[in-house]
Write an enzyme that holds these catalytic residues in place. Structure first.
Site, PDB file in Angstrom:
ATOM      1  N   TYR A  98      -9.952 -10.010   9.063  1.00 16.77           N
ATOM      2  CA  TYR A  98     -10.535 -10.224   7.742  1.00 16.77           C
ATOM      3  C   TYR A  98     -10.998 -11.662   7.539  1.00 16.77           C
ATOM      4  CZ  TYR A  98      -8.755  -5.623   6.517  1.00 16.77           C
ATOM      5  OH  TYR A  98      -8.516  -4.275   6.492  1.00 16.77           O
ATOM      6  N   HIS A 147      -0.753  -0.293   5.787  1.00 17.58           N
ATOM      7  CA  HIS A 147      -1.058   0.713   6.804  1.00 17.58           C
ATOM      8  C   HIS A 147       0.007   1.802   6.925  1.00 17.58           C
ATOM      9  CE1 HIS A 147      -3.529  -2.714   8.912  1.00 17.58           C
ATOM     10  NE2 HIS A 147      -3.924  -2.460   7.672  1.00 17.58           N
ATOM     11  N   GLU A 150     -13.790   4.118  11.097  1.00 22.54           N
ATOM     12  CA  GLU A 150     -14.170   5.130  12.076  1.00 22.54           C
ATOM     13  C   GLU A 150     -14.034   6.548  11.543  1.00 22.54           C
ATOM     14  OE1 GLU A 150     -12.577   2.648  16.016  1.00 22.54           O
ATOM     15  OE2 GLU A 150     -11.591   4.511  15.411  1.00 22.54           O
ATOM     16  N   GLN A 163       0.808  -1.212   0.000  1.00 21.33           N
ATOM     17  CA  GLN A 163       0.000   0.000   0.000  1.00 21.33           C
ATOM     18  C   GLN A 163       0.847   1.269   0.000  1.00 21.33           C
ATOM     19  OE1 GLN A 163      -2.406  -0.524   3.512  1.00 21.33           O
ATOM     20  NE2 GLN A 163      -3.502  -2.292   2.676  1.00 21.33           N
ATOM     21  N   TYR A 211      -6.955   6.545  20.887  1.00 21.83           N
ATOM     22  CA  TYR A 211      -8.122   6.135  20.107  1.00 21.83           C
ATOM     23  C   TYR A 211      -8.313   4.620  20.051  1.00 21.83           C
ATOM     24  CZ  TYR A 211      -8.884  10.982  19.310  1.00 21.83           C
ATOM     25  OH  TYR A 211      -9.155  12.306  19.549  1.00 21.83           O
TER      26      TYR A 211
END
Length: 484
Positions: free
Chosen positions: A378, A265, A357, A185, A367
Site C-alpha cells: 500500500y 484478512h 483477482e 476487519q 494461487y
C-alpha cells in the site's frame, strides 16, 4: 502518441557515487525522480508523451511495458532502467502507471448511479432500485434467505438480524449467537442457509473466533496495558428457534497457536455443493503462511456439511498438511460462488495495492500469494517482481487499481433473463457492482452496473429473482428490480 521508449537518456551523474538510494524510494518518488521529467508528474505527457491516454506505441501488455522500462531504447532516448532498479521496483512502476492510466480513463466514463424512482440502463437489462432496509443496521456484512420469506443479515459487530417476510427489520438481534471478537476487519461475517434447510433447519455462520489476552497490549496513558485480541476465522452451524440460536455445532476451528492479534484478512464466504461446504480463511496478514499446508491461514476449505474431512481432499496423504484444505496461496478472498452451469467454483480475492483477482478454484491448486501478485504494498514499495511461476495459478482476471472485491454471485433468477448465469462482483473501494460474463472460464464481457451509492459489501440474488446489494456507508440493503 505515447511510448515508454521516449524517456530522455539520463545524465551520467545519475549513476555516480552520489546517486540516490532508489531501493528506499516508494513508487511515486521513483516515478517523480526518474520519469516525470519526460512524462510529467501527473503522467499526462511532455517530451515523452502521455502514459494515461490509453494509447501504447510499443505494446500495452504488462510484459511489454516492463520490458520497455527495463531495457529502454537508447536510440530513441530512453535509459535502460534495469541498470539502477531491480525487478521488484520495475514491477512497481508498471503497477503505478497502470493505476494512473485506469484512473484517468475512468474519468471519461459515465457510470450508472441509480436514483430512486428512476430507471437505470445497462447493456442488457434496465432496472430500478428499491430499499429493503436503511435504518437500524450497523455494518451489515452478509445476507441469506429463508424459505418462509425472511432474510438473515449479519452485522460485523456480532449481531445476527432478521428481516421479516413483511420486509420489516426486527429491532432485536437473534439471542445466543456465538461470541465474536470484533476488531479490525473481524467480526460476525458470513451467514449461509443449508440447501436442505426446510428439513434440517441448519444455518451456518463464519466469524472471528478467539479471546482477549489480559494486559498483553500497549500501555495507555494511565499506565495500564490494554487487552490484546487473539483471533482467527471459524465456522459453526446452528438453528434459530423462537428468535434464539440453538443446537450449535462447530464445523471448523483451528488450534490456539494459529490465533493472532492481527486485525486484517479474515476472509470469508460459504457455499454448498453436493453435500460439501466450502469456506475461506484469510491469511491474517501472515503472507507466506498461505503457502504452508501445515498452517490454516490463506486457504479455501472443503468439508462435509457436518464438518467431517473428506478422504478425497487433495492433501489428506501429505504429511503434516491440514486435511480440510482444498486450495492454498490465498490472501483475503471475500467472494465465493458456484457456476450453476457446470459446478465450477469462483472466488474474488483482495490483492494489496493493485492485483485484486477473480480465480477459478480447483482441487489442490496453489494461487500464488505472496510469491506472485499483480499488486504492490500500500505504501508503494514492491512485494515481488514476478507475476507468474510454474506450479502457481493465474487469475481469470485481475484489477489494477484495486476495486476491493467483496461479495460474489452468479445470477440464477428469471426476472433479468439477459443476466442469467452472469457473475456479479461487489467492490468496496470503487463503490460498485460489476457484471462479468464467463465463457470457457474466461471473462468475455465486463460492465459496471451500479456505482457510488456506498461501499458494496455483498451482492446476491434472492429466491424472488431480484438482485440484492448490501452497502456500508451508508448501511443499507437495496434491491434491483426490472424496469417496467
Amino acid at each position: 502518441m505515447k511510448s515508454l521508449t521516449a524517456f530522455l537518456l539520463l545524465p551520467l551523474s545519475l549513476f555516480a557515487e552520489d546517486t540516490p538510494d532508489y531501493s528506499e524510494m516508494k513508487v511515486d518518488k521513483l516515478f517523480e525522480t526518474l520519469c516525470s521529467g519526460c512524462h510529467g508528474k501527473d503522467l499526462s505527457g511532455g517530451q515523452g508523451g502521455s502514459l494515461i491516454d490509453g494509447e501504447w506505441k510499443h505494446g500495452a501488455t504488462e510484459a511489454e511495458i516492463r520490458k520497455s522500462i527495463a531495457e529502454g531504447n537508447p536510440q530513441l532516448g530512453m535509459t535502460p532502467f534495469s541498470t539502477v532498479l531491480d525487478d521488484n521496483q520495475i514491477r512497481s512502476l508498471v503497477i503505478y502507471i497502470r493505476e494512473k492510466e485506469k484512473e484517468a480513463l475512468a474519468k471519461g466514463i459515465d457510470f450508472p448511479k441509480p436514483e430512486p424512482g428512476k430507471v437505470t440502463q445497462t447493456a442488457h437489462e434496465d432496472y430500478t432500485i428499491e430499499t429493503v432496509a436503511d435504518d437500524g443496521l450497523k455494518l451489515p456484512w452478509a445476507l441469506a434467505f429463508l424459505p418462509d420469506g425472511r432474510k438473515l443479515v449479519t452485522e460485523r459487530g456480532g449481531q445476527l438480524r432478521i428481516i421479516g417476510a413483511d420486509g420489516k427489520l426486527d429491532p432485536q438481534p437473534v439471542k445466543g449467537t456465538p461470541e465474536v471478537i470484533a476488531h479490525g476487519q473481524g467480526g460476525l461475517l458470513e451467514v449461509a442457509v443449508h440447501p436442505g434447510y426446510e428439513s434440517n433447519g441448519w444455518v451456518y455462520l463464519a466469524f472471528s473466533d478467539g479471546w482477549w489476552e489480559k494486559g498483553a497490549g500497549k500501555e495507555g496513558k494511565d499506565g495500564k496495558k490494554a487487552d490484546k485480541p487473539q483471533t482467527i476465522t471459524a465456522v459453526v452451524r446452528g438453528r434459530i428457534k423462537d428468535h434464539e440460536w440453538v443446537d450449535q455445532e462447530w464445523i471448523w476451528k483451528t488450534d490456539k497457536p494459529f490465533y493472532t492479534d492481527a486485525g486484517v484478512h479474515f476472509g470469508t464466504r460459504i457455499v454448498f455443493n453436493k453435500g460439501y461446504v466450502y469456506f475461506i480463511v484469510g491469511e491474517r496478514g501472515g503472507m507466506m503462511e498461505s503457502q504452508d499446508l501445515n498452517n490454516p491461514k490463506g486457504k479455501i476449505y472443503r468439508l462435509f456439511d457436518d464438518g467431517r474431512e473428506p478422504e478425497d481432499n487433495p492433501f489428506v496423504g501429505t504429511e503434516g498438511a491440514i486435511k480440510g484444505i482444498w486450495t492454498y496461496g490465498h490472501r483475503n478472498p471475500q467472494g465465493l460462488d458456484i457456476d450453476p452451469r457446470d459446478g465450477s467454483i469462483y472466488s474474488t480475492e483482495h490483492g494489496p495495492r493493485g492485483g485484486d483477482e477473480l480465480n477459478w478454484i480447483r482441487k489442490g491448486l496453489n494461487y500464488g500469494w505472496p510469491v506472485i501478485t499483480y499488486g504492490m504494498n500500500y505504501n508503494g514499495t514492491p512485494i515481488t517482481g514476478i507475476t507468474e511461476k510454474e506450479g502457481m495459478e493465474q487469475p481469470v482476471t485481475y484489477w489494477v487499481p484495486s476495486i476491493a472485491t467483496c461479495g460474489l454471485d452468479f445470477y440464477t433468477g428469471d426476472r433479468f433473463p439477459e443476466w442469467k448465469n452472469d457473475l456479479f462482483a461487489g467492490a468496496l473501494a470503487q463503490k460498485e457492482v460489476r457484471r462479468l460474463r464467463i465463457k470457457d472460464h474466461k471473462v468475455v464481457e465486463e460492465e459496471v452496473i451500479l456505482k457510488d451509492l456506498g461501499r458494496v459489501r455483498d451482492v446476491t440474488d434472492g429466491p424472488d429473482g431480484y438482485l440484492y446489494v448490501i452497502l456500508n456507508d451508508p448501511d443499507s440493503i437495496l434491491r434491483l428490480a426490472p424496469a417496467e
